[in-house]
Design a protein around this motif. Structure first.
Motif, PDB file in Angstrom:
ATOM      1  N   VAL A 249     -22.044  63.033 -77.733  1.00 24.05           N
ATOM      2  CA  VAL A 249     -22.632  61.836 -78.325  1.00 24.05           C
ATOM      3  C   VAL A 249     -22.476  61.888 -79.846  1.00 24.05           C
ATOM      4  O   VAL A 249     -22.707  62.924 -80.471  1.00 24.05           O
ATOM      5  N   GLY A 250     -22.055  60.740 -80.428  1.00 23.51           N
ATOM      6  CA  GLY A 250     -21.864  60.657 -81.870  1.00 23.51           C
ATOM      7  C   GLY A 250     -20.439  60.892 -82.321  1.00 23.51           C
ATOM      8  O   GLY A 250     -20.105  60.643 -83.484  1.00 23.51           O
ATOM      9  N   GLN A 251     -19.574  61.334 -81.407  1.00 25.77           N
ATOM     10  CA  GLN A 251     -18.181  61.610 -81.764  1.00 25.77           C
ATOM     11  C   GLN A 251     -17.396  60.311 -81.890  1.00 25.77           C
ATOM     12  O   GLN A 251     -17.579  59.376 -81.111  1.00 25.77           O
ATOM     13  N   THR A 252     -16.506  60.248 -82.871  1.00 24.01           N
ATOM     14  CA  THR A 252     -15.666  59.070 -83.091  1.00 24.01           C
ATOM     15  C   THR A 252     -14.426  59.139 -82.212  1.00 24.01           C
ATOM     16  O   THR A 252     -13.752  60.174 -82.144  1.00 24.01           O
ATOM     17  N   MET A 253     -14.140  58.016 -81.542  1.00 24.39           N
ATOM     18  CA  MET A 253     -13.030  57.942 -80.605  1.00 24.39           C
ATOM     19  C   MET A 253     -11.884  57.086 -81.152  1.00 24.39           C
ATOM     20  O   MET A 253     -12.119  56.099 -81.851  1.00 24.39           O
ATOM     21  N   ILE A 254     -10.666  57.448 -80.797  1.00 26.46           N
ATOM     22  CA  ILE A 254      -9.484  56.637 -81.068  1.00 26.46           C
ATOM     23  C   ILE A 254      -8.859  56.294 -79.724  1.00 26.46           C
ATOM     24  O   ILE A 254      -8.467  57.195 -78.966  1.00 26.46           O
ATOM     25  N   ALA A 255      -8.788  55.006 -79.418  1.00 27.78           N
ATOM     26  CA  ALA A 255      -8.287  54.570 -78.111  1.00 27.78           C
ATOM     27  C   ALA A 255      -6.872  55.068 -77.861  1.00 27.78           C
ATOM     28  O   ALA A 255      -5.999  54.955 -78.728  1.00 27.78           O
ATOM     29  N   GLY A 256      -6.656  55.615 -76.675  1.00 27.50           N
ATOM     30  CA  GLY A 256      -5.334  56.064 -76.291  1.00 27.50           C
ATOM     31  C   GLY A 256      -4.947  57.418 -76.837  1.00 27.50           C
ATOM     32  O   GLY A 256      -3.887  57.939 -76.475  1.00 27.50           O
ATOM     33  N   GLU A 257      -5.807  58.015 -77.670  1.00 29.74           N
ATOM     34  CA  GLU A 257      -5.441  59.295 -78.289  1.00 29.74           C
ATOM     35  C   GLU A 257      -6.503  60.384 -78.126  1.00 29.74           C
ATOM     36  O   GLU A 257      -6.182  61.523 -77.801  1.00 29.74           O
ATOM     37  N   THR A 258      -7.777  60.055 -78.353  1.00 29.71           N
ATOM     38  CA  THR A 258      -8.831  61.065 -78.265  1.00 29.71           C
ATOM     39  C   THR A 258      -9.096  61.424 -76.804  1.00 29.71           C
ATOM     40  O   THR A 258      -9.329  60.554 -75.969  1.00 29.71           O
ATOM     41  N   VAL A 259      -9.079  62.704 -76.488  1.00 25.42           N
ATOM     42  CA  VAL A 259      -9.302  63.168 -75.117  1.00 25.42           C
ATOM     43  C   VAL A 259     -10.797  63.140 -74.801  1.00 25.42           C
ATOM     44  O   VAL A 259     -11.602  63.750 -75.499  1.00 25.42           O
ATOM     45  N   LEU A 260     -11.154  62.412 -73.726  1.00 23.81           N
ATOM     46  CA  LEU A 260     -12.541  62.376 -73.240  1.00 23.81           C
ATOM     47  C   LEU A 260     -12.834  63.565 -72.326  1.00 23.81           C
ATOM     48  O   LEU A 260     -13.904  64.173 -72.389  1.00 23.81           O
ATOM     49  N   ALA A 261     -11.890  63.836 -71.446  1.00 25.39           N
ATOM     50  CA  ALA A 261     -12.080  64.873 -70.439  1.00 25.39           C
ATOM     51  C   ALA A 261     -10.716  65.282 -69.898  1.00 25.39           C
ATOM     52  O   ALA A 261      -9.697  64.635 -70.179  1.00 25.39           O
ATOM     53  N   SER A 262     -10.716  66.360 -69.129  1.00 27.68           N
ATOM     54  CA  SER A 262      -9.461  66.805 -68.513  1.00 27.68           C
ATOM     55  C   SER A 262      -9.711  67.185 -67.061  1.00 27.68           C
ATOM     56  O   SER A 262     -10.799  67.660 -66.701  1.00 27.68           O
ATOM     57  N   LEU A 263      -8.705  66.924 -66.235  1.00 24.18           N
ATOM     58  CA  LEU A 263      -8.792  67.321 -64.833  1.00 24.18           C
ATOM     59  C   LEU A 263      -8.530  68.817 -64.734  1.00 24.18           C
ATOM     60  O   LEU A 263      -7.765  69.383 -65.516  1.00 24.18           O
ATOM     61  N   PRO A 264      -9.178  69.502 -63.776  1.00 25.08           N
ATOM     62  CA  PRO A 264      -8.972  70.947 -63.648  1.00 25.08           C
ATOM     63  C   PRO A 264      -7.538  71.264 -63.262  1.00 25.08           C
ATOM     64  O   PRO A 264      -6.904  70.534 -62.494  1.00 25.08           O
ATOM     65  N   THR A 265      -7.027  72.356 -63.800  1.00 28.82           N
ATOM     66  CA  THR A 265      -5.685  72.813 -63.437  1.00 28.82           C
ATOM     67  C   THR A 265      -5.757  73.553 -62.115  1.00 28.82           C
ATOM     68  O   THR A 265      -6.840  73.857 -61.596  1.00 28.82           O
ATOM     69  N   LEU A 266      -4.590  73.863 -61.545  1.00 31.21           N
ATOM     70  CA  LEU A 266      -4.560  74.591 -60.278  1.00 31.21           C
ATOM     71  C   LEU A 266      -5.250  75.941 -60.409  1.00 31.21           C
ATOM     72  O   LEU A 266      -5.902  76.422 -59.473  1.00 31.21           O
ATOM     73  N   GLU A 267      -5.134  76.580 -61.596  1.00 35.77           N
ATOM     74  CA  GLU A 267      -5.758  77.885 -61.804  1.00 35.77           C
ATOM     75  C   GLU A 267      -7.271  77.773 -61.842  1.00 35.77           C
ATOM     76  O   GLU A 267      -7.985  78.711 -61.500  1.00 35.77           O
ATOM     77  N   GLU A 268      -7.787  76.593 -62.276  1.00 32.03           N
ATOM     78  CA  GLU A 268      -9.224  76.417 -62.419  1.00 32.03           C
ATOM     79  C   GLU A 268      -9.893  76.016 -61.109  1.00 32.03           C
ATOM     80  O   GLU A 268     -11.098  76.078 -60.978  1.00 32.03           O
ATOM     81  N   LYS A 269      -9.103  75.509 -60.145  1.00 35.22           N
ATOM     82  CA  LYS A 269      -9.685  75.055 -58.879  1.00 35.22           C
ATOM     83  C   LYS A 269     -10.080  76.226 -57.991  1.00 35.22           C
ATOM     84  O   LYS A 269      -9.501  77.284 -58.051  1.00 35.22           O
TER      85      LYS A 269
END
Length: 224
Positions: free
Chosen positions: A204-224
């Motif tokens: 909360v409070g972080q500035t976002m740039i559409a199409g560029e700032t990463v919100l989240a990432s899907l887990p990789t195969l190693e993380e599953k």
């Protein structure tokens, strides 16, 4: 990049008639008073700037979910996606990005996938920074099926002065990360409902740039 390109950005076609209206009013104001006329010039420049549509470069890498809007993260909480999208009635992590009238208002797809549902619902026009705006305000919702088969929802929400949600896509459209899908006129908010298992990368409070700032990432195969 030339210095001119730093200040002069391309304008989205949706803004042409609005800038033309502001410019016409400005001409009339100059006939009344130079002071009023220059105020009109300032407002016309602001209108052009509001509808700016700069190019954005999405980050490279698999499974990155980017912000669909410029603005500030106003809320992160668990919430059920809009009923009209037909998604399961279970809470998901919702990230809300609030756009002021000074932000770029072109909205972009958070991740590559297929648009499986688009649903508009009329509503009220509370301040978009308020939590109840997600439930009560006018909104347009998109359901996106990602390559891994999971669904993600993006919701355009009208704000206190916003009176027009624009969506360019229809069900069946194949979208790339950062591709334009709509805009909202004059102040608003976007909610992103993230699927289970993603790694949140904003606060909360972080500035976002559409199409560029990463919100989240899907887990990789190693993380599953």
């Amino acid at each position: 990049m030339r210095m001119r390109d730093t200040f002069i950005k391309p304008m989205h076609p949706e803004g042409i008639r609005f800038v033309a209206i502001f410019a016409a009013i400005t001409v009339g104001l100059f006939l009344l008073s130079n002071v009023l006329g220059w105020i009109g010039v300032g407002l016309t420049i602001w209108c052009y700037y509001f509808f700016r549509d700069p190019e954005r470069v999405p980050p490279t890498g698999e499974g990155l979910i980017v912000s669909p809007a410029d603005g500030v993260v106003s809320l992160i909480e668990a919430a059920v996606p809009p009923n009209e999208l037909g998604m399961p009635n279970t809470p998901l992590t919702r990230v809300s990005v609030f756009m002021s009238v000074f932000n770029c208002h072109v909205n972009r797809t958070p991740i590559e996938g297929e648009i499986t549902a688009v649903a508009y619902r009329p509503g009220k026009f509370f301040n978009a920074s308020l939590d109840k705006a997600s439930a009560d305000n006018e909104r347009n919702s998109l359901r996106i099926r990602m390559k891994n088969g999971q669904d993600l929802a993006v919701v355009q929400i009208a704000g206190l002065v916003a009176r027009r949600i624009v969506c360019f896509v229809k069900p069946g459209a194949a979208m790339q990360t950062g591709e334009r899908f709509g805009l909202i006129r004059f102040g608003s908010r976007l909610d992103v409902y993230l699927p289970d298992g993603v790694v949140l990368q904003v606060r909360v409070g972080q500035t976002m740039i559409a199409g560029e700032t990463v919100l989240a990432s899907l887990p990789t195969l190693e993380e599953k």
